[in-house]
Scaffold this active site. Structure first.
Site, short mmCIF file in Angstrom:
data_model
loop_
_atom_site.label_atom_id
_atom_site.label_comp_id
_atom_site.label_asym_id
_atom_site.label_seq_id
_atom_site.Cartn_x
_atom_site.Cartn_y
_atom_site.Cartn_z
N HIS A 141 -42.67 14.29 -57.24
CA HIS A 141 -42.87 15.63 -57.37
C HIS A 141 -44.34 15.96 -57.69
O HIS A 141 -44.81 17.03 -57.88
CB HIS A 141 -41.96 16.02 -58.73
CG HIS A 141 -42.44 15.54 -59.92
ND1 HIS A 141 -41.88 14.29 -60.46
CD2 HIS A 141 -43.32 15.90 -60.97
CE1 HIS A 141 -42.29 14.04 -61.77
NE2 HIS A 141 -43.32 15.12 -62.00
N ASP A 171 -37.45 10.26 -56.46
CA ASP A 171 -38.60 10.88 -57.23
C ASP A 171 -39.90 9.93 -57.04
O ASP A 171 -40.58 9.65 -58.12
CB ASP A 171 -38.54 11.35 -58.31
CG ASP A 171 -39.35 12.20 -58.79
OD1 ASP A 171 -40.33 12.83 -57.92
OD2 ASP A 171 -39.87 12.61 -59.89
N SER A 246 -46.75 12.08 -65.22
CA SER A 246 -45.90 11.60 -64.20
C SER A 246 -46.69 11.00 -63.13
O SER A 246 -47.74 11.05 -62.62
CB SER A 246 -45.49 12.92 -63.46
OG SER A 246 -44.57 13.34 -64.03
#
Length: 518
Positions: A141, A171, A246
């Site tokens: 993402h 992911d 992230s």
């Protein structure tokens, strides 16, 4: 949402908000996959030393080793023209044009179409250098939808990166920069970490620069359906993880990678002490496949499975509560060929203990297609051993869902002395099969009505479901279903139910309808 909390994937975004929700992000427009290659990583699988003494020394030496291996990832989606739209009629009004001119594209007075333009968008995340020759591991993402990816290193260098491969189901993504002799991080065996182990989270939250936070492992094997990922085995930590973290590193006190920081559970969008990281073992398996072939190939067994609840343990007369209950077997699948049956409880797969359906799914996925592995199961209270040749998992579209045009046959009376009170059933005649799109191979009694206040409705039984078994007894017609519920010894009924949807073949699961009033 089911609760006041929300899940955030921690890439920061500008122009349209400070964070991107778990379901948000740009759409990847495509990239060339790398030719078959191999990534050389450093691995140290020794568990960390553990003692009752709590060490209070500085983390500074660990940070100095790890910090150069964590990078900032800046992604950009170029400005784009949106699809041409029809111009509203009032744009032709002379008064409107007197004040706004032709800036909306109406050049000649007869052209009623105009273009919208989406401005450039930028986002920020983190990444981890996994090899000295330029491979960087991050979240899918973070880079999804990017036209340009820039990686900034601890020494200040900034290089353009290209996507080698991405796996939305876990992911994870791998990008590559053209550089040598990079400070690659050392992986460790994430299966050996324990709740209570101290950890550090390293990343670039909010774009303020590389930041290190400390905490501990708060939980293992977390599964968060709200994130929409097919393969989840999260490490939970209370080390602060914020937007921009992230793709960053979660490391142990020796500076070895145990996870890739991915998401947080938060009411505010910022850290509230519940963060999630993808275990390094799962990340390394996905990374190596992406580098070698540009995609992830997963093993396929061909079963539908359920976790064991206390009610199911009692219904199947099990002595333990660990294992994955097989609710259905796909015809012609590796499981069917190996002799796995509906009702089996799988306890071991390829030498690994199976605790629930999630652990079985993750274990099967890591086995290379074509491999033959051993499977241990409990069948009617007895242990059985089987050999299965694993197939290849392929993505499929979902099947059609049932509509609401159900046959409202009279439901069972509320004063019925049997079980499944409030449930009406009918035979699977050709009309019923057409109306509910039920394959010929499916046999049983179709549920035509469910009282909303009944125990059956409480566990999810719906009109259109097909009851195939009641308390392990086969059901071939509505008469069978009624007979098997008239004189039951218990008010807890075990159902095997087929339902349209989920896959083109539908899905099967077990339900416990408890009318005991306990």
């Amino acid at each position: 949402m089911k609760s006041p909390h929300s899940f955030f994937r921690c890439r920061t975004g500008w122009l349209f908000g400070a964070t991107l929700l778990a379901a948000g992000g740009l759409f990847w427009s495509g990239s060339a996959l790398a030719e078959p290659n191999k990534v050389a990583v450093k691995i140290d699988v020794q568990p960390i030393p553990r003692s009752d003494r709590v060490d209070t020394t500085s983390y500074s030496p660990v940070v100095k080793r790890v910090a150069p291996s964590v990078v900032k990832v800046l992604v950009t989606e170029r400005a784009k023209n949106l699809p041409v739209q029809e111009m509203p009629p009032f744009f032709d009004d002379p008064m409107f044009r007197q004040f706004f001119g032709d800036q909306f594209g109406n050049r000649g007075g007869n052209n009623r179409r105009f273009n919208n333009r989406m401005p450039k968008q930028e986002g920020l995340g983190s990444g981890v250098i996994v090899s000295t020759d330029g491979y960087v591991l991050t979240n899918n993402h973070v880079v999804q939808g990017a036209d340009v990816i820039r990686v900034t290193f601890a020494d200040g260098r900034e290089l353009t990166a290209k996507v080698v491969g991405a796996d939305p189901q876990s992911d994870l993504a791998v990008v590559k920069v053209d550089a040598k002799d990079l400070p690659a991080i050392t992986f460790t065996d994430s299966d050996k970490i324990e709740v209570g182990d101290r950890v550090l989270a390293v990343g670039n939250p909010f774009g303020i620069g590389q930041t290190v936070t400390s905490g501990m492992v708060s939980g293992l094997g977390r599964n968060q359906d709200e994130l929409g990922l097919a393969y989840q085995d999260f490490i939970q930590t209370d080390a602060a993880i914020n937007p921009g973290n992230s793709g960053g590193a979660l490391v142990d006190v020796q500076g070895r990678l145990i996870g890739i920081n991915t998401a947080i559970l938060s009411r505010s969008g910022g850290s509230q002490g519940i963060g999630f990281a993808i275990p390094s073992n799962l990340a390394r398996n996905v990374m190596e496949q992406l580098v070698q072939g540009g995609k992830v190939v997963r093993g396929y067994l061909g079963v539908s499975m359920q976790d064991l609840t206390p009610e199911l343990v009692d219904a199947f007369k099990l002595k333990v509560r660990e294992g994955a209950l097989v609710s259905d077997v796909v015809p012609g699948s590796p499981a069917a060929k190996a002799g796995i049956k509906s009702g089996d409880v799988l306890t071991s797969f390829n030498g690994k203990k199976i605790t629930d359906g999630r652990s079985l799914k993750l274990t099967v996925a890591t086995v290379a297609p074509g491999s033959e592995v051993s499977v241990a199961a409990l069948r009617e209270g007895k242990s059985v051993e089987m050999k299965v040749k694993i197939g290849e998992k392929r993505l499929r579209g979902s099947g059609s869902e049932n509509d609401d045009n159900n046959d409202k046959s009279p439901a069972a009376k509320n004063n019925d002395t049997g079980t499944l009170n409030g449930v009406g059933v009918g035979d699977l005649d050709p009309r019923m099969r057409r109306e509910f799109d039920i394959p010929v191979k499916i046999q049983g009694a179709i549920v035509t009505d469910v009282d909303p206040g009944s125990a059956a409705a409480a566990v999810g039984l719906e009109p259109g479901d097909v009851i195939q078994e009641i308390n392990h007894q086969s059901v071939r017609s509505s008469e069978d279903a009624v007979r098997l519920t008239e004189s039951s010894e218990t008010k807890k009924t075990l159902l095997k139910v087929w339902r349209r949807g989920g896959t083109p073949q539908g899905s099967t699961r077990y339900l416990i309808v408890d009318e005991s009033g306990e």
